[in-house]
Design an enzyme around this catalytic site. Sequence first.
Site, PDB file in Angstrom:
ATOM      1  N   GLU A 151       0.650  -1.177   0.278  1.00  0.00           N
ATOM      2  CA  GLU A 151       0.312   0.220  -0.071  1.00  0.00           C
ATOM      3  C   GLU A 151       0.908   1.625   0.019  1.00  0.00           C
ATOM      4  OE1 GLU A 151      -2.431  -2.015  -0.465  1.00  0.00           O
ATOM      5  OE2 GLU A 151      -1.787  -3.171   1.011  1.00  0.00           O
ATOM      6  N   ARG A 156      16.452   6.812 -24.078  1.00  0.00           N
ATOM      7  CA  ARG A 156      15.628   7.748 -25.573  1.00  0.00           C
ATOM      8  C   ARG A 156      16.347   8.701 -26.319  1.00  0.00           C
ATOM      9  NH1 ARG A 156      11.792   9.762 -27.194  1.00  0.00           N
ATOM     10  NH2 ARG A 156      11.582   9.019 -29.324  1.00  0.00           N
TER      11      ARG A 156
HETATM   12  C1  9WO Z   1      -2.930   1.041  -2.762  1.00  0.00           C
HETATM   13  C2  9WO Z   1      -3.599   0.773  -2.213  1.00  0.00           C
HETATM   14  C3  9WO Z   1      -4.922  -1.042  -1.225  1.00  0.00           C
HETATM   15  C4  9WO Z   1      -5.801   0.102  -0.642  1.00  0.00           C
HETATM   16  C5  9WO Z   1      -6.216   1.400  -0.658  1.00  0.00           C
HETATM   17  C6  9WO Z   1      -5.280   2.258  -1.476  1.00  0.00           C
HETATM   18  C7  9WO Z   1      -4.642   2.390  -1.891  1.00  0.00           C
HETATM   19  N1  9WO Z   1      -3.129   2.374  -2.214  1.00  0.00           N
HETATM   20  C8  9WO Z   1      -2.313   1.856  -2.874  1.00  0.00           C
HETATM   21  C9  9WO Z   1      -1.079   2.741  -3.274  1.00  0.00           C
HETATM   22  O1  9WO Z   1      -0.976   3.581  -4.104  1.00  0.00           O
HETATM   23  N2  9WO Z   1      -0.223   1.569  -3.752  1.00  0.00           N
HETATM   24  C10 9WO Z   1       1.124   2.011  -4.174  1.00  0.00           C
HETATM   25  C11 9WO Z   1       1.815   0.777  -4.775  1.00  0.00           C
HETATM   26  C12 9WO Z   1       2.110   2.258  -3.530  1.00  0.00           C
HETATM   27  C13 9WO Z   1       3.477   2.782  -4.220  1.00  0.00           C
HETATM   28  C14 9WO Z   1       3.817   2.013  -5.542  1.00  0.00           C
HETATM   29  N3  9WO Z   1       2.116   1.364  -5.963  1.00  0.00           N
HETATM   30  C15 9WO Z   1       1.830   2.245  -6.827  1.00  0.00           C
HETATM   31  C16 9WO Z   1       2.834   3.118  -7.515  1.00  0.00           C
HETATM   32  N4  9WO Z   1       0.982   1.545  -7.553  1.00  0.00           N
HETATM   33  N5  9WO Z   1       0.787   2.806  -8.921  1.00  0.00           N
HETATM   34  C17 9WO Z   1       2.090   3.153  -8.809  1.00  0.00           C
HETATM   35  C18 9WO Z   1       2.630   4.834  -9.890  1.00  0.00           C
HETATM   36  C19 9WO Z   1       3.155   4.717  -9.414  1.00  0.00           C
HETATM   37  C20 9WO Z   1       3.817   6.012 -10.911  1.00  0.00           C
HETATM   38  N6  9WO Z   1       2.889   5.988 -11.041  1.00  0.00           N
HETATM   39  C21 9WO Z   1       1.635   5.602 -11.481  1.00  0.00           C
HETATM   40  C22 9WO Z   1       1.299   4.937 -10.889  1.00  0.00           C
END
Ligand code: 9WO
Length: 245
Positions: free
Chosen positions: A116, A154
């Site tokens: 999370e 790139r």
């Molecule tokens: C998971 C989650 C589960 C239940 C309620 C809230 C929640 N939030 C998250 C969450 O944000 N998880 C992330 C997973 C934690 C950091 C790493 N993860 C991530 C990075 N998911 N998406 C990204 C990301 C990074 C950069 N640009 C777009 C998406």
Amino acid sequence: MYQFDVVTLFPQLFPSFFECGVIGRAIKDKRLGFRSWNPRHYTNDVHHTVDDRPYGGGPGMVMMYEPLAQAIQSAKKQQPKAKVVYLSPQGKPLSQLALERFSKESGLIMVCGRYEGIDERVINDLVDEEWSVGDYVLSGGEIPAMVMMDGISRLLPGVLGHEDSAEQDSFVDGLLDYPHYTRPEAVAEQSVPAVLLSGNHEVIKKWRMKQALGKTWQIRPDLLEKLDLSSVQKTLLEEYIAEQD
Ligand code: 9WO
């Protein structure tokens, strides 16, 4: 050599990405370097624990401060001047301009979260900038880190075959790209726009600019609002709009 250091619990995700295409070539030619740092290697307990339950309750797990901080510190020792970026949906939206700025530095340290998220104190102590690649949640920051590495690589001198290709990209003048065609001249009742077969480079250039303006107007009007169009561009866009049905 431009150096990427990636802090990740899943370093296995990266090698196939680095073996392919222009990135693979750049690594072979020593224009690019890649190293990974696994927080699990900085644990002392028998289970190599890297996550724990969130204070305040709620679902899921949070990456603990200590193993993550030590992994980042190890990367920083190798690359003291590099910026540390954390990839998360809470970051600033990544853009072509940001990629161009990163490409002018000598390297980058990227922190990939899982579960999370990571303990906020890691962000406070060790992260310089937080970036997002889009408004959606994934299962970790590894794919966003690959997105950044691809976009930066790139732009490095000598990485793309022909030097000016990256400069002619969509977004370089803030517009979406114009349509592309290659042989054959006709497929399934669709022929290549006649102007592209004319050999008249001035006319082709104008057609492409008009298409780029028109596509951007249709699909991403938000991008057009940020631009200061020239009078030629304004005329081309008006023509495009008038030609719509
Ligand atoms: C998971 C989650 C589960 C239940 C309620 C809230 C929640 N939030 C998250 C969450 O944000 N998880 C992330 C997973 C934690 C950091 C790493 N993860 C991530 C990075 N998911 N998406 C990204 C990301 C990074 C950069 N640009 C777009 C998406």
